[in-house]
Design a protein around this motif. Structure first.
Motif, PDB file in Angstrom:
ATOM      1  N   ASP A  53      14.317 -41.854 -18.825  1.00 41.03           N
ATOM      2  CA  ASP A  53      15.145 -40.685 -19.155  1.00 41.03           C
ATOM      3  C   ASP A  53      16.558 -41.113 -19.532  1.00 41.03           C
ATOM      4  N   ALA A  54      17.114 -42.080 -18.789  1.00 41.13           N
ATOM      5  CA  ALA A  54      18.460 -42.568 -19.094  1.00 41.13           C
ATOM      6  C   ALA A  54      18.495 -43.238 -20.471  1.00 41.13           C
ATOM      7  N   ARG A  55      17.468 -44.003 -20.779  1.00 35.15           N
ATOM      8  CA  ARG A  55      17.386 -44.644 -22.104  1.00 35.15           C
ATOM      9  C   ARG A  55      17.324 -43.568 -23.195  1.00 35.15           C
ATOM     10  N   ALA A  56      16.506 -42.544 -22.977  1.00 35.81           N
ATOM     11  CA  ALA A  56      16.380 -41.452 -23.957  1.00 35.81           C
ATOM     12  C   ALA A  56      17.680 -40.670 -24.086  1.00 35.81           C
ATOM     13  N   ALA A  57      18.466 -40.600 -23.009  1.00 37.77           N
ATOM     14  CA  ALA A  57      19.743 -39.884 -23.036  1.00 37.77           C
ATOM     15  C   ALA A  57      20.834 -40.680 -23.747  1.00 37.77           C
ATOM     16  N   GLY A  58      20.544 -41.957 -24.034  1.00 39.82           N
ATOM     17  CA  GLY A  58      21.507 -42.759 -24.784  1.00 39.82           C
ATOM     18  C   GLY A  58      22.072 -43.960 -24.060  1.00 39.82           C
ATOM     19  N   SER A  59      21.592 -44.250 -22.852  1.00 35.41           N
ATOM     20  CA  SER A  59      22.086 -45.440 -22.168  1.00 35.41           C
ATOM     21  C   SER A  59      21.666 -46.675 -22.944  1.00 35.41           C
ATOM     22  N   ARG A  60      22.650 -47.496 -23.286  1.00 31.46           N
ATOM     23  CA  ARG A  60      22.369 -48.721 -24.029  1.00 31.46           C
ATOM     24  C   ARG A  60      22.073 -49.889 -23.103  1.00 31.46           C
ATOM     25  N   GLY A  75      12.124 -52.469  -1.372  1.00 34.56           N
ATOM     26  CA  GLY A  75      12.235 -51.335  -2.287  1.00 34.56           C
ATOM     27  C   GLY A  75      11.946 -51.717  -3.720  1.00 34.56           C
ATOM     28  N   TYR A  76      12.164 -50.769  -4.608  1.00 37.81           N
ATOM     29  CA  TYR A  76      11.946 -50.945  -6.045  1.00 37.81           C
ATOM     30  C   TYR A  76      13.119 -50.266  -6.732  1.00 37.81           C
ATOM     31  N   THR A  77      13.896 -51.003  -7.523  1.00 37.55           N
ATOM     32  CA  THR A  77      15.092 -50.440  -8.140  1.00 37.55           C
ATOM     33  C   THR A  77      15.276 -50.924  -9.569  1.00 37.55           C
ATOM     34  N   GLY A  78      16.056 -50.178 -10.310  1.00 34.18           N
ATOM     35  CA  GLY A  78      16.524 -50.550 -11.643  1.00 34.18           C
ATOM     36  C   GLY A  78      17.884 -49.916 -11.856  1.00 34.18           C
ATOM     37  N   TYR A  79      18.538 -50.293 -12.942  1.00 36.19           N
ATOM     38  CA  TYR A  79      19.893 -49.808 -13.210  1.00 36.19           C
ATOM     39  C   TYR A  79      20.017 -49.295 -14.633  1.00 36.19           C
ATOM     40  N   PHE A  80      20.911 -48.315 -14.812  1.00 43.25           N
ATOM     41  CA  PHE A  80      21.331 -47.922 -16.149  1.00 43.25           C
ATOM     42  C   PHE A  80      22.832 -47.703 -16.137  1.00 43.25           C
ATOM     43  N   ALA A  81      23.419 -47.705 -17.320  1.00 40.75           N
ATOM     44  CA  ALA A  81      24.859 -47.486 -17.459  1.00 40.75           C
ATOM     45  C   ALA A  81      25.103 -46.203 -18.230  1.00 40.75           C
ATOM     46  N   ASP A  82      26.127 -45.452 -17.807  1.00 38.38           N
ATOM     47  CA  ASP A  82      26.540 -44.282 -18.584  1.00 38.38           C
ATOM     48  C   ASP A  82      27.451 -44.757 -19.718  1.00 38.38           C
ATOM     49  N   PRO A  83      27.902 -43.864 -20.592  1.00 41.93           N
ATOM     50  CA  PRO A  83      28.709 -44.306 -21.741  1.00 41.93           C
ATOM     51  C   PRO A  83      29.993 -45.046 -21.377  1.00 41.93           C
ATOM     52  N   ALA A  84      30.560 -44.798 -20.194  1.00 41.16           N
ATOM     53  CA  ALA A  84      31.778 -45.490 -19.782  1.00 41.16           C
ATOM     54  C   ALA A  84      31.476 -46.814 -19.079  1.00 41.16           C
ATOM     55  N   GLY A  85      30.200 -47.121 -18.875  1.00 41.01           N
ATOM     56  CA  GLY A  85      29.813 -48.371 -18.239  1.00 41.01           C
ATOM     57  C   GLY A  85      29.571 -48.282 -16.747  1.00 41.01           C
ATOM     58  N   PHE A  86      29.697 -47.100 -16.152  1.00 38.21           N
ATOM     59  CA  PHE A  86      29.407 -46.971 -14.730  1.00 38.21           C
ATOM     60  C   PHE A  86      27.912 -47.178 -14.512  1.00 38.21           C
ATOM     61  N   ARG A  87      27.570 -48.032 -13.556  1.00 41.03           N
ATOM     62  CA  ARG A  87      26.178 -48.366 -13.287  1.00 41.03           C
ATOM     63  C   ARG A  87      25.599 -47.434 -12.241  1.00 41.03           C
ATOM     64  N   TRP A  88      24.402 -46.942 -12.541  1.00 44.47           N
ATOM     65  CA  TRP A  88      23.615 -46.139 -11.625  1.00 44.47           C
ATOM     66  C   TRP A  88      22.431 -46.974 -11.180  1.00 44.47           C
ATOM     67  N   GLU A  89      22.238 -47.083  -9.879  1.00 44.85           N
ATOM     68  CA  GLU A  89      21.025 -47.682  -9.340  1.00 44.85           C
ATOM     69  C   GLU A  89      20.028 -46.546  -9.138  1.00 44.85           C
ATOM     70  N   VAL A  90      18.822 -46.720  -9.615  1.00 38.89           N
ATOM     71  CA  VAL A  90      17.740 -45.775  -9.353  1.00 38.89           C
ATOM     72  C   VAL A  90      16.813 -46.505  -8.391  1.00 38.89           C
TER      73      VAL A  90
END
Length: 137
Positions: free
Chosen positions: A91-98, A110-125
């Motif tokens: 979903d984050a990739r589809a929303a535009g996370s590069r 556990g099981y985790t991955g990360y995405f970045a918002d447009p400002a570069g803030f990292r979200w751990e899922v």
């Protein structure tokens, strides 16, 4: 002082890009907005994510640090299963996370991955099967 957190405020260089990512891309709902200044999104019963245009942030709080590397903070979104981690990352990739990492099994179980918002803030899922992880679902 009570042991709680009420707002997480992120100073962002492009408020419109942030709004588009979270609201249009991820489908989150704006709670309060001052166009060009701040977008506030309720992310918990008593927790608000505040996206604040950097120039307005700096005028009130002070200058932000600049330089290479990552912003030294992560935000986390816990989910009930490892499969949900992969879904949120997609979903984050589809929303535009590069910048989206693949989900991975971690040494702590556990099981985790990360995405970045447009400002570069990292979200751990994260899927955290332990008691602390389950307590935040």
């Amino acid at each position: 002082m009570e042991q709680r957190l009420s707002f997480v405020t992120l100073a962002v260089p492009d408020l419109a890009a942030q709004r588009a990512f979270y609201v249009d891309g991820l489908g989150w709902t704006v709670e309060l907005e001052e166009p060009g200044e701040v977008v506030m999104i309720r992310v918990g019963e008593r927790l608000v994510l505040s996206l604040w245009a950097q120039e307005h942030f700096e005028a009130e709080v002070g200058p932000v640090q600049q330089g290479p590397g990552l912003v030294p903070i992560t935000l986390a979104h816990n989910v009930a299963t490892a499969g949900e981690v992969d879904t949120v990352l997609a979903d984050a990739r589809a929303a535009g996370s590069r910048d989206v990492s693949a989900g991975a099994r971690r040494a702590w179980g556990g099981y985790t991955g990360y995405f970045a918002d447009p400002a570069g803030f990292r979200w751990e899922v994260a899927h955290n099967p332990g008691p602390i992880g389950q307590s935040v679902l």
